[in-house]
Each structure stands twice: as C-alpha cells, then as structure tokens.
Design a protein around this motif. Structure first.
Motif, mmCIF file in Angstrom:
data_model
loop_
_atom_site.group_PDB
_atom_site.id
_atom_site.type_symbol
_atom_site.label_atom_id
_atom_site.label_comp_id
_atom_site.label_asym_id
_atom_site.label_seq_id
_atom_site.Cartn_x
_atom_site.Cartn_y
_atom_site.Cartn_z
ATOM 1 N N TRP A 1 14.265 22.672 59.750
ATOM 2 C CA TRP A 1 15.729 22.653 59.794
ATOM 3 C C TRP A 1 16.333 22.748 58.400
ATOM 4 C CZ3 TRP A 1 19.631 23.621 62.702
ATOM 5 C CH2 TRP A 1 20.906 23.187 62.327
ATOM 6 N N ARG A 2 15.721 22.054 57.443
ATOM 7 C CA ARG A 2 16.228 22.115 56.064
ATOM 8 C C ARG A 2 16.124 23.547 55.524
ATOM 9 N NH1 ARG A 2 14.459 22.269 51.072
ATOM 10 N NH2 ARG A 2 12.262 22.293 51.729
ATOM 11 N N LEU A 3 15.017 24.217 55.761
ATOM 12 C CA LEU A 3 14.831 25.588 55.282
ATOM 13 C C LEU A 3 15.754 26.554 56.027
ATOM 14 C CD1 LEU A 3 10.930 25.528 55.087
ATOM 15 C CD2 LEU A 3 12.505 25.586 53.139
ATOM 16 N N TYR A 4 15.926 26.331 57.329
ATOM 17 C CA TYR A 4 16.819 27.180 58.116
ATOM 18 C C TYR A 4 18.247 27.076 57.588
ATOM 19 C CZ TYR A 4 19.063 29.168 62.293
ATOM 20 O OH TYR A 4 19.802 29.935 63.148
ATOM 21 N N SER A 5 18.694 25.861 57.301
ATOM 22 C CA SER A 5 20.047 25.663 56.775
ATOM 23 C C SER A 5 20.212 26.308 55.412
ATOM 24 C CB SER A 5 20.351 24.156 56.687
ATOM 25 O OG SER A 5 20.249 23.546 57.963
ATOM 26 N N ALA A 6 19.095 26.403 54.645
ATOM 27 C CA ALA A 6 19.137 27.042 53.325
ATOM 28 C C ALA A 6 18.915 28.542 53.413
ATOM 29 C CB ALA A 6 18.084 26.409 52.415
ATOM 30 N N GLU B 1 11.916 32.785 56.572
ATOM 31 C CA GLU B 1 10.469 32.962 56.687
ATOM 32 C C GLU B 1 9.759 31.618 56.626
ATOM 33 O OE1 GLU B 1 8.658 35.412 57.406
ATOM 34 O OE2 GLU B 1 9.800 37.246 57.034
ATOM 35 N N ASP B 2 10.144 30.793 55.668
ATOM 36 C CA ASP B 2 9.528 29.474 55.545
ATOM 37 C C ASP B 2 9.910 28.582 56.724
ATOM 38 O OD1 ASP B 2 8.384 30.211 53.125
ATOM 39 O OD2 ASP B 2 10.113 29.531 51.953
ATOM 40 N N ALA B 3 11.152 28.692 57.175
ATOM 41 C CA ALA B 3 11.580 27.889 58.326
ATOM 42 C C ALA B 3 10.764 28.254 59.564
ATOM 43 C CB ALA B 3 13.069 28.108 58.579
ATOM 44 N N LEU B 4 10.533 29.546 59.769
ATOM 45 C CA LEU B 4 9.755 29.979 60.928
ATOM 46 C C LEU B 4 8.350 29.380 60.886
ATOM 47 C CD1 LEU B 4 9.430 31.756 63.440
ATOM 48 C CD2 LEU B 4 8.761 33.637 61.927
ATOM 49 N N LYS B 5 7.761 29.366 59.709
ATOM 50 C CA LYS B 5 6.425 28.792 59.578
ATOM 51 C C LYS B 5 6.422 27.310 59.962
ATOM 52 C CE LYS B 5 2.703 28.073 56.226
ATOM 53 N NZ LYS B 5 2.276 28.260 54.816
ATOM 54 N N SER B 6 7.429 26.552 59.519
ATOM 55 C CA SER B 6 7.489 25.120 59.837
ATOM 56 C C SER B 6 7.703 24.892 61.327
ATOM 57 C CB SER B 6 8.614 24.459 59.034
ATOM 58 O OG SER B 6 8.332 24.484 57.649
ATOM 59 N N PHE B 7 8.634 25.641 61.943
ATOM 60 C CA PHE B 7 8.871 25.468 63.372
ATOM 61 C C PHE B 7 7.629 25.846 64.192
ATOM 62 C CE2 PHE B 7 13.546 26.172 62.321
ATOM 63 C CZ PHE B 7 13.863 24.826 62.469
ATOM 64 N N THR B 8 6.925 26.896 63.759
ATOM 65 C CA THR B 8 5.718 27.322 64.478
ATOM 66 C C THR B 8 4.649 26.249 64.404
ATOM 67 O OG1 THR B 8 6.217 29.641 63.960
ATOM 68 C CG2 THR B 8 3.977 29.133 64.658
ATOM 69 N N GLU B 9 4.473 25.651 63.238
ATOM 70 C CA GLU B 9 3.478 24.592 63.093
ATOM 71 C C GLU B 9 3.872 23.345 63.883
ATOM 72 O OE1 GLU B 9 2.991 23.940 58.941
ATOM 73 O OE2 GLU B 9 1.960 25.843 58.576
ATOM 74 N N ALA B 10 5.161 23.043 63.934
ATOM 75 C CA ALA B 10 5.614 21.905 64.730
ATOM 76 C C ALA B 10 5.310 22.131 66.205
ATOM 77 C CB ALA B 10 7.109 21.674 64.515
ATOM 78 N N GLU B 11 5.568 23.338 66.691
ATOM 79 C CA GLU B 11 5.278 23.670 68.087
ATOM 80 C C GLU B 11 3.786 23.580 68.372
ATOM 81 O OE1 GLU B 11 5.178 25.093 72.003
ATOM 82 O OE2 GLU B 11 6.774 24.135 70.836
ATOM 83 N N ALA B 12 2.961 23.938 67.381
ATOM 84 C CA ALA B 12 1.515 23.842 67.566
ATOM 85 C C ALA B 12 1.060 22.389 67.673
ATOM 86 C CB ALA B 12 0.791 24.537 66.412
ATOM 87 N N TYR C 1 13.702 33.986 64.350
ATOM 88 C CA TYR C 1 13.330 35.402 64.490
ATOM 89 C C TYR C 1 14.582 36.281 64.470
ATOM 90 C CZ TYR C 1 8.348 34.820 65.684
ATOM 91 O OH TYR C 1 7.005 34.567 65.644
ATOM 92 N N ASP C 2 15.607 35.841 65.156
ATOM 93 C CA ASP C 2 16.860 36.596 65.197
ATOM 94 C C ASP C 2 17.427 36.762 63.785
ATOM 95 O OD1 ASP C 2 19.301 37.738 65.731
ATOM 96 O OD2 ASP C 2 19.876 36.307 67.281
ATOM 97 N N LYS C 3 17.436 35.688 63.006
ATOM 98 C CA LYS C 3 17.951 35.765 61.637
ATOM 99 C C LYS C 3 17.133 36.733 60.778
ATOM 100 C CE LYS C 3 21.321 32.710 61.815
ATOM 101 N NZ LYS C 3 22.740 33.108 61.551
ATOM 102 N N LEU C 4 15.851 36.849 61.065
ATOM 103 C CA LEU C 4 14.979 37.747 60.298
ATOM 104 C C LEU C 4 15.091 39.204 60.764
ATOM 105 C CD1 LEU C 4 11.767 35.520 60.129
ATOM 106 C CD2 LEU C 4 13.246 36.151 58.209
#
Length: 350
Positions: free
Chosen positions: A44-49, A53-64, A79-82
C-alpha cells in the motif's frame, strides 16, 4: 478511502477473521498472517507512492502467504496502473469466480463487489487489432503479433502500447510493422500479399545454377575407362600369375626330390625297397614329397586360372567401356529476371 479500508481489513485478518476465505481454504498460521500484514502494508505504501512495480511484487507475495480477495483486488488495480490491462482483467475474473464461505468477512464480500465494478469499467478500455490479408496467396501468408501466431482476420486483444506485426510468405521477404494501440482502440490492418517484396535469394535461381541445370539436362557421353580399375586388374592378374609360377617351381622341386629319393632306394634295395617295412622313414618322406608336389601343382594351376580370368575381365572392360566423345556444338538461351535487371543469357560451346 475505500482502498485503504480494504487493505487494512486484510492486514487485520489474523485478529478479525476466524474463518478462511472459502470453505476449502485452510486456516493460515499466525506467522503467515503476520508476514502477509507486513507485505500488504508495504504494498500500500508503494502503491500510494506510484511505485507500481514494487507494489505489485509486495501484494503478490502477500497473496502467496495468505489468500485474500482484498490482496487480489489490489494486484488487479496495480496491473491496471501499469497498463497491463489483460493481466488486470484475469485477476478480476479470478476474484469473481471464487466462491466465498458463508462466514467470509465483509471485506472479502466487498472486494468481490469492487472487482465486478472495476471489471465493468476496464473491459471497454482493452484495445484490439485484426489483420486482414488480401491477394491470391492468402493461405500462404504467416502472421505473428509480438511473436505469437495470428490467424488472418481474427480479432485479438492486446495491452495498450506498441506491438510488432510480422508477415511472411515463401519466396518473399518478411515485412515488419509496428502497431500502436491506444486504450479502447479497435484497429484493423489491411495487408496485400502481393505487396510483399520478392526475396531474390529464394525466389530467383542464380544464373550459374540455371546454366548448370540446362547443361545437365542435355545428353552427354561417359568418360574414358577408369585407369585405376585397369591398373588394378592388370596388377591382380600379374600377382596371380606370379603366384602360379612360384607354386609351380616349388612343385617341380618336390617332384625332383621325390624322383631322386626313389632312384636311390631302387638302386639300394631294388624295386621292392619300400616293401615289407624296410626303409620306412625314407619311404614315408618319399610319399610326403609326392603329395606336396601334387598339392603345389594344383595351387599353381589355380593361380594361373585366376590370372587368366582377371586378365580376360580387364580386357573385356577396356574394350567395352565407353570412351569420351568429341564435344558437340550446342547453345543455351536462358531467361534472366533479377531484382535490378531483365533479359536473356546466351551461352554454349562451339
């Protein structure tokens, strides 16, 4: 802020939720929940900033670590933002296809509702393209878009941006085009197969190759008899004859030795020198010399017969093998079509 609320709901999964997302899910461990909280908070912090790309990695790892529709929802929005609209749509559909447990937290139910709304807005934004091929050789044209095979006239969806179209056809050079797709665009590319440039390397035989084909099609005489075969035949015949002479000489020597031994015994003890067991050793040697002489005689005649047969075959080959004929006069008229010139090539021998 709805985004923030959804993420916080997922972060508090270990405290507020006692049941898994679906009936088939297993309860995650406390360690997995804690790790997912940290990863989602970082995402969320990376998404807000706007570090998507980094935010996607964090969310993907959280889901895992811990499955939660809220994590998937943030992945789809990232993904939409990218600009990866196709990936975003795939994740939205995954959220909607999931059957939540009856005891699923409200945040998960809200995540599905938000995914449905987001997907309805996203779908019309996905651009696409179709490539229409015209001309007599439509079926022989091969199309690829971004390296993937593409059927002519079929409509395919792609993410916004530049895409590489390659058209190839046997005997012609491949053509590469860059297609730019904006959001919601529906592009159609018309390709005339006849407009593909000729490939001289594959479509036009070289002048030398045409001359060679013309010459090979004309009758020609065989060459002279092979000298190596003649020499080999003569050599084999000579070796066989020489062997016959050697064995013949050995046979005559054995025969002469046998005659001398027989004369000696006859002079010593008369015509019955070998009767009654007298002179047994000399008589045995006499018999062996006679047998050896006869054996060598047969071998000698075999060698002479072989030499005669090889010699006859060599002469027969020499007399019957075709000889080179005098070159005949001929002319060749070859059409020439090149990338920069046209005409005919006139060649021959006189």
């Amino acid at each position: 802020m709805r985004h923030r609320c959804l993420v916080i709901s997922a972060l508090l999964l270990g405290v507020l939720v006692s049941a898994p997302a679906t009936a088939d899910d297993k309860e995650p461990t406390a360690q997995a929940k804690a790790a997912a909280r940290l990863l989602a908070d970082e995402g969320w912090r990376l998404y807000s900033a706007e570090r998507y790309e980094d935010a996607l990695k964090s969310f993907t790892e959280a889901e895992a670590k811990v499955h939660a529709p809220t994590f998937l929802l943030m992945m789809a929005r990232t993904y939409d933002k990218l600009g990866r609209l196709l990936d975003a749509r795939a994740v939205y559909r995954r959220i909607l296809e999931e059957k939540l447990a009856a005891s699923a937290p409200p945040a998960f139910v809200q995540a599905q509702a938000s995914a449905r709304e987001d997907l309805a807005v996203l779908a019309p934004r996905i651009p696409g393209v179709s490539v229409v091929v015209s001309g007599a050789a439509i079926r022989s044209v091969t199309l690829t878009l971004d390296g993937a095979s593409l059927e002519p006239s079929s409509f395919v969806e792609r993410d916004p941006g530049d895409h590489v179209l390659i058209a190839a056809m046997p005997g012609r050079r491949s053509v590469t085009r860059t297609i730019h797709l904006a959001e919601a665009a529906r592009e159609q590319v018309v390709l005339d197969a006849a407009s593909l440039p000729m490939d001289p390397a594959s479509a036009e035989p070289t002048r030398a190759a045409m001359v060679d084909r013309q010459r090979s099609a004309q009758p020609h005489d065989a060459g002279p008899p092979s000298k190596p075969l003649l020499y080999t035949g003569i050599a084999l015949a000579g070796v066989a004859a020489g062997g016959g002479m050697v064995f013949g000489i050995v046979s005559m020597k054995n025969e002469n030795d046998a005659d001398d031994t027989h004369a000696y015994l006859k002079k010593k003890d008369g015509p019955l020198a070998c009767a009654g067991g007298q002179n047994a050793a000399d008589c045995k040697a006499l018999l062996r010399m006679r047998e050896d002489a006869w054996t060598y005689t047969k071998v000698a005649w075999g060698c002479f017969g072989g030499a005669a047969a090889i010699g006859a075959a060599t002469l027969l080959y020499y007399w019957t093998a075709p000889t080179s004929a005098k070159a005949t006069t001929h002319a060749l008229l070859i059409p020439h079509v090149g990338p920069t010139s046209n005409g005919v090539v006139f060649t021959g021998a006189w």
